[in-house]
Each structure stands twice: as C-alpha cells, then as structure tokens.
Write an enzyme that holds these catalytic residues in place. Structure first.
Site, mmCIF file in Angstrom:
data_model
loop_
_atom_site.group_PDB
_atom_site.id
_atom_site.type_symbol
_atom_site.label_atom_id
_atom_site.label_comp_id
_atom_site.label_asym_id
_atom_site.label_seq_id
_atom_site.Cartn_x
_atom_site.Cartn_y
_atom_site.Cartn_z
ATOM 1 N N GLY A 46 42.972 42.177 36.977
ATOM 2 C CA GLY A 46 43.123 40.841 36.397
ATOM 3 C C GLY A 46 42.778 39.798 37.444
ATOM 4 O O GLY A 46 42.837 40.078 38.646
ATOM 5 N N GLN A 51 42.498 31.636 41.597
ATOM 6 C CA GLN A 51 42.220 32.628 42.642
ATOM 7 C C GLN A 51 40.778 32.557 43.144
ATOM 8 O O GLN A 51 40.453 33.126 44.181
ATOM 9 C CB GLN A 51 42.500 34.050 42.130
ATOM 10 C CG GLN A 51 43.980 34.280 41.825
ATOM 11 C CD GLN A 51 44.222 35.696 41.355
ATOM 12 O OE1 GLN A 51 44.096 35.993 40.179
ATOM 13 N NE2 GLN A 51 44.562 36.581 42.279
ATOM 14 N N CYS A 88 48.666 41.581 44.177
ATOM 15 C CA CYS A 88 47.840 40.444 43.765
ATOM 16 C C CYS A 88 46.601 40.380 44.652
ATOM 17 O O CYS A 88 46.698 40.533 45.868
ATOM 18 C CB CYS A 88 48.673 39.166 43.918
ATOM 19 S SG CYS A 88 47.800 37.667 43.443
ATOM 20 N N LEU A 89 45.456 40.124 44.041
ATOM 21 C CA LEU A 89 44.207 40.018 44.811
ATOM 22 C C LEU A 89 44.271 38.876 45.831
ATOM 23 O O LEU A 89 43.524 38.872 46.798
ATOM 24 C CB LEU A 89 43.023 39.800 43.860
ATOM 25 C CG LEU A 89 42.682 40.994 42.950
ATOM 26 C CD1 LEU A 89 41.653 40.590 41.903
ATOM 27 C CD2 LEU A 89 42.176 42.179 43.757
ATOM 28 N N HIS A 130 51.271 38.246 34.609
ATOM 29 C CA HIS A 130 50.919 37.923 36.001
ATOM 30 C C HIS A 130 49.816 36.857 36.033
ATOM 31 O O HIS A 130 49.893 35.897 36.814
ATOM 32 C CB HIS A 130 50.481 39.216 36.703
ATOM 33 C CG HIS A 130 50.091 39.070 38.143
ATOM 34 N ND1 HIS A 130 50.801 39.658 39.177
ATOM 35 C CD2 HIS A 130 49.046 38.420 38.730
ATOM 36 C CE1 HIS A 130 50.201 39.355 40.328
ATOM 37 N NE2 HIS A 130 49.135 38.615 40.086
ATOM 38 N N GLU A 131 48.794 37.027 35.161
ATOM 39 C CA GLU A 131 47.689 36.060 35.156
ATOM 40 C C GLU A 131 48.124 34.709 34.595
ATOM 41 O O GLU A 131 47.731 33.649 35.106
ATOM 42 C CB GLU A 131 46.491 36.591 34.363
ATOM 43 C CG GLU A 131 45.896 37.897 34.875
ATOM 44 C CD GLU A 131 45.758 37.978 36.382
ATOM 45 O OE1 GLU A 131 45.481 36.942 37.020
ATOM 46 O OE2 GLU A 131 45.948 39.086 36.913
ATOM 47 N N HIS A 134 49.781 32.795 37.202
ATOM 48 C CA HIS A 134 48.813 32.166 38.119
ATOM 49 C C HIS A 134 48.350 30.817 37.576
ATOM 50 O O HIS A 134 48.105 29.875 38.349
ATOM 51 C CB HIS A 134 47.556 33.039 38.259
ATOM 52 C CG HIS A 134 47.609 34.042 39.376
ATOM 53 N ND1 HIS A 134 47.779 33.687 40.692
ATOM 54 C CD2 HIS A 134 47.485 35.399 39.368
ATOM 55 C CE1 HIS A 134 47.757 34.781 41.449
ATOM 56 N NE2 HIS A 134 47.580 35.839 40.679
#
Ligand code: NI
Length: 189
Positions: A46, A51, A88-89, A130-131, A134
């Site tokens: 995701g 990000q 998380c990226l 999660h997204e 963000h």
C-alpha cells in the site's frame, strides 16, 4: 510511469492533512500510476500520496492481487478488533503491533471518477486503514504503547541517517529485484 522518491518519517508532509480530490483528472491518474509503480518497486502492499510528497487524498493498495486505487477514501463501517504487526514504507525496518478493527467497509472513488464501496477483512482491511490514516497525517507508530514507541524511535534515530533530507531513493538494483520477484511483498505499506 515513474518510481517516485519516498518521504520518510521526519518529513512534515507525512503529518499533514491531505486535500479532497474534487475531480479525477489525468494528473490524478498519472499520480495513481506512479504510486503503483513506486509501491511495487519498494515491495510494498500500500502507498498513500503524502509518502511521495503529494497532498492529494489518494492511496493505492495491492494485497495478494486485490488491487485498488482509492480517491477520497473513508471507512464507513468497521467491526472486530485484532492486533497484527505493521510496517510502513516511510519508516523502513521499523515494525510494531497495531490494534485495529479486523473488518471494514471503505467508500472511495476509483480512477475513472466512479464511487464504489468495498468490504474487507484481514490484511486488506488493515492496509486500507493504514493508508487512510496516512491521508490524515497518522502513522502506525502512533498506536504503539509508550515503551514500544520509544524503542521504535530509538531504532529509527539510527536508521534515518540513511535517508538524507528524509528522502528514500530506491536503487536501480532494489527496484529491479522487487519488480522481478513473484512475491516481492514484505508487507510494508
Ligand atoms: Ni505506511
């Protein structure tokens, strides 16, 4: 399509509220395409617009081939409660257990501008939440207890030196490896 630089923890944009997308234009579709490309290049499941340094309310998800572009997504219903490890990226190599609803229904607009609704459970439900977090400046570390959070932040204090100016640039070798791998996902999102 382009692989975009990923912003890491410390970049203020990760803490900012995104802007509602008024219309799904070609620019938004280009952003969606680049975000998918970046997510696959980073072996994620995701990715949300902040990000990659963008403030549009847009996220992309691909959990085991369940692939969604989400414009202006929101959770309309949720149920259950479960704790699972997340990564998380934008906070590479840091992981922690996060408690969330296990089932959600999400309303969003797709890449053609059409509203849709999707119900999910398990990892897909977790990834949606999660997204969406963000898109409102929230990160998974916000859910950790004080002790776990402090230890995650101590670890991050060392890791972040690898990301000057809070930017994570994937190397061509990393990208090639992740795009080639049949199962590249390390489940960061
Ligand atoms: Ni994330």
């Amino acid at each position: 399509m382009s692989v975009l630089p990923i912003r890491v923890l410390g970049d203020p944009i990760l803490r900012e509220e995104t802007a509602v997308v008024a219309e799904v234009t070609d620019d938004v579709r280009k952003l969606i395409d680049d975000m998918f490309e970046t997510m696959y290049a980073a072996a994620g499941i995701g990715l949300a617009a902040p990000q990659v340094g963008r403030s549009e309310r847009v996220a992309v998800v691909d959990v085991d081939g369940e692939k969604y572009a989400l414009v202006n997504p929101e959770v309309s219903t949720s149920s259950g409660r479960g704790k699972t490890e997340e990564g998380c990226l934008s906070i590479p190599d840091i992981h922690g257990d996060v408690e969330r609803p296990t089932r959600v229904t999400v309303r969003a607009i797709d890449r053609r501008g059409t509203p849709f609704e999707v119900s999910a459970e398990g990892l897909l439900a977790r990834c949606f939440q999660h997204e969406i977090d963000h898109l409102h400046g929230r990160l998974f570390i916000d859910y950790l207890g004080p002790f776990k959070r402090r230890s995650a932040m101590n670890q991050w204090a060392r890791e972040r030196e690898r990301y000057p100016n809070n930017i994570r640039l994937l190397t061509p070798a990393e990208i090639a490896k992740n795009l080639k791998d049949d199962h590249p996902h390390d489940e960061d999102m």
